[in-house]
Design an enzyme around this catalytic site. Sequence first.
Site, PDB file in Angstrom:
ATOM      1  N   HIS A 147      32.809  16.037  14.746  1.00 20.53           N
ATOM      2  CA  HIS A 147      32.641  16.031  13.481  1.00 20.53           C
ATOM      3  C   HIS A 147      32.589  17.462  12.809  1.00 20.53           C
ATOM      4  O   HIS A 147      32.324  17.590  11.666  1.00 20.53           O
ATOM      5  CB  HIS A 147      31.402  15.509  12.678  1.00 20.53           C
ATOM      6  CG  HIS A 147      31.320  13.939  13.291  1.00 20.53           C
ATOM      7  ND1 HIS A 147      30.296  13.347  13.213  1.00 20.53           N
ATOM      8  CD2 HIS A 147      32.358  13.164  13.626  1.00 20.53           C
ATOM      9  CE1 HIS A 147      30.585  11.979  13.740  1.00 20.53           C
ATOM     10  NE2 HIS A 147      31.874  11.880  13.737  1.00 20.53           N
ATOM     11  N   VAL A 166      26.754  18.980  13.901  1.00 19.82           N
ATOM     12  CA  VAL A 166      27.615  20.148  13.221  1.00 19.82           C
ATOM     13  C   VAL A 166      26.953  21.500  12.946  1.00 19.82           C
ATOM     14  O   VAL A 166      27.083  22.205  12.398  1.00 19.82           O
ATOM     15  CB  VAL A 166      28.134  19.788  11.861  1.00 19.82           C
ATOM     16  CG1 VAL A 166      29.222  18.489  11.970  1.00 19.82           C
ATOM     17  CG2 VAL A 166      26.834  19.344  11.012  1.00 19.82           C
ATOM     18  N   GLN A 183      28.416  14.770  17.624  1.00 16.70           N
ATOM     19  CA  GLN A 183      28.569  14.541  16.416  1.00 16.70           C
ATOM     20  C   GLN A 183      27.777  15.529  15.437  1.00 16.70           C
ATOM     21  O   GLN A 183      28.095  15.550  14.435  1.00 16.70           O
ATOM     22  CB  GLN A 183      28.196  13.185  16.182  1.00 16.70           C
ATOM     23  CG  GLN A 183      28.689  12.100  16.918  1.00 16.70           C
ATOM     24  CD  GLN A 183      28.174  10.769  16.989  1.00 16.70           C
ATOM     25  OE1 GLN A 183      28.288   9.845  15.920  1.00 16.70           O
ATOM     26  NE2 GLN A 183      27.031  10.559  17.907  1.00 16.70           N
ATOM     27  N   CYS A 237      40.018  26.343   4.117  1.00 12.41           N
ATOM     28  CA  CYS A 237      40.618  26.096   2.876  1.00 12.41           C
ATOM     29  C   CYS A 237      41.109  24.581   2.292  1.00 12.41           C
ATOM     30  O   CYS A 237      41.296  23.741   3.289  1.00 12.41           O
ATOM     31  CB  CYS A 237      41.895  26.897   2.694  1.00 12.41           C
ATOM     32  SG  CYS A 237      42.568  26.810   0.938  1.00 12.41           S
TER      33      CYS A 237
HETATM   34  N1  APR Z   1      14.990  12.312  20.720  1.00 14.15           N
HETATM   35  C1  APR Z   1      16.028  10.924  20.598  1.00 14.15           C
HETATM   36  N2  APR Z   1      16.445  10.265  19.656  1.00 14.15           N
HETATM   37  C2  APR Z   1      15.812  10.568  18.521  1.00 14.15           C
HETATM   38  C3  APR Z   1      14.769  11.590  18.047  1.00 14.15           C
HETATM   39  C4  APR Z   1      14.411  12.527  19.413  1.00 14.15           C
HETATM   40  N3  APR Z   1      13.620  13.379  18.958  1.00 14.15           N
HETATM   41  N4  APR Z   1      14.532  11.587  16.878  1.00 14.15           N
HETATM   42  C5  APR Z   1      15.298  10.854  16.400  1.00 14.15           C
HETATM   43  N5  APR Z   1      16.271  10.120  17.240  1.00 14.15           N
HETATM   44  C6  APR Z   1      17.147   8.880  16.936  1.00 14.15           C
HETATM   45  C7  APR Z   1      17.040   8.205  15.938  1.00 14.15           C
HETATM   46  O1  APR Z   1      15.966   7.022  16.301  1.00 14.15           O
HETATM   47  C8  APR Z   1      18.571   7.701  15.652  1.00 14.15           C
HETATM   48  O2  APR Z   1      18.643   6.520  16.168  1.00 14.15           O
HETATM   49  O3  APR Z   1      18.299   9.552  16.813  1.00 14.15           O
HETATM   50  C9  APR Z   1      19.249   8.934  16.072  1.00 14.15           C
HETATM   51  C10 APR Z   1      19.780   9.511  15.008  1.00 14.15           C
HETATM   52  O4  APR Z   1      20.715   8.695  14.221  1.00 14.15           O
HETATM   53  P1  APR Z   1      21.685   9.255  13.018  1.00 14.15           P
HETATM   54  O5  APR Z   1      20.762   9.941  11.982  1.00 14.15           O
HETATM   55  O6  APR Z   1      22.436   8.130  12.515  1.00 14.15           O
HETATM   56  O7  APR Z   1      22.474  10.353  13.341  1.00 14.15           O
HETATM   57  P2  APR Z   1      23.987  10.282  14.278  1.00 14.15           P
HETATM   58  O8  APR Z   1      23.953   9.030  15.106  1.00 14.15           O
HETATM   59  O9  APR Z   1      24.243  11.652  14.948  1.00 14.15           O
HETATM   60  O10 APR Z   1      25.073   9.990  13.006  1.00 14.15           O
HETATM   61  C11 APR Z   1      26.321  10.038  13.381  1.00 14.15           C
HETATM   62  O11 APR Z   1      26.786   9.997  11.116  1.00 14.15           O
HETATM   63  O12 APR Z   1      27.053  10.739   8.881  1.00 14.15           O
HETATM   64  C12 APR Z   1      27.516  10.772  10.130  1.00 14.15           C
HETATM   65  O13 APR Z   1      28.524  12.951  10.639  1.00 14.15           O
HETATM   66  C13 APR Z   1      27.315  12.199  10.370  1.00 14.15           C
HETATM   67  O14 APR Z   1      27.664  12.999  12.827  1.00 14.15           O
HETATM   68  C14 APR Z   1      26.732  12.029  11.865  1.00 14.15           C
HETATM   69  C15 APR Z   1      26.969  10.562  12.344  1.00 14.15           C
END
Ligand code: APR
Length: 245
Positions: free
Chosen positions: A120, A104, A102, A128
């Site tokens: 994503h 980018v 997910q 464009c």
């Molecule tokens: N190791 C493992 N997990 C981690 C670490 C780490 N070092 N640091 C943070 N985390 C965990 C957090 O606890 C959280 O549960 O990674 C997770 C990140 O979650 P999000 O910020 O929600 O990211 P993600 O799940 O990739 O989001 C999905 O949401 O807005 C959209 O397009 C965006 O691709 C993204 C999608």
Amino acid sequence: MSTAVSPIELWRYTEIVVLTGAGVSAASGLPTYRGAGGLWNQTDVAGHATAAAIAADPRKVWTFFARLRREVASAAFNPGHHALAQAQRALQTHQRLTVITQNVDGLHQAAGSARVVELHGTLRRSRCTACDFTRAEDLTSVELDCPACPSCAALLRPDVVLFDEPLSVRAEWEAKTALRACDLFLAVGTSGSVYPAANFVRSAEYAGARTIYVNLEPLDPPNPAFKEVHLGRAEELLPALFPAR
Ligand code: APR
């Protein structure tokens, strides 16, 4: 349900799928989206990262992502990305490991992963807002002001999937194809709050795969489709699960 981490016996599996999220790139210095320091906690999401935002003001969306592109430009892949790339290289010809990300930021490819589905999209490409034009971006020199399309003069946009936008048909197809035959599924560093990726574990479970959740914190609420949970840092747990062979 947290268990001791033993290395995955790769030879047991033929179709491995690893779904990754922002937590995998946290050790590269990039922000996650949710939780403490999360990008979406500091952003007017509706105004910068939605289908409505790009329709209303593509320049604002471009400039918002330009800052993120600059952060990505100076980020390097970390041991988590490296472990997955190395595991891919260790496979026999009848085996596949697909990274469905997910993220980018392109850091899986920078680490050497070959089979990466960018669910994503990617900051490393623009497209464009009106025609089919696309171009690769050198993130170190990306403009802060939104450029015009050299083909039709409409405005360009980063080739990422914004809220309320559909996934690319190809990316979704590739993800579902891998999941259908999957016998080992890991979700790493993702909060499981964005669909359809959050449901991939259910497809993997339906296909009969071993299912593993790797994250700093437990899923809230827990998802019973995950049969194993390893809590900790992706940059430590991925090398432990996929050690150099
Ligand atoms: N190791 C493992 N997990 C981690 C670490 C780490 N070092 N640091 C943070 N985390 C965990 C957090 O606890 C959280 O549960 O990674 C997770 C990140 O979650 P999000 O910020 O929600 O990211 P993600 O799940 O990739 O989001 C999905 O949401 O807005 C959209 O397009 C965006 O691709 C993204 C999608």
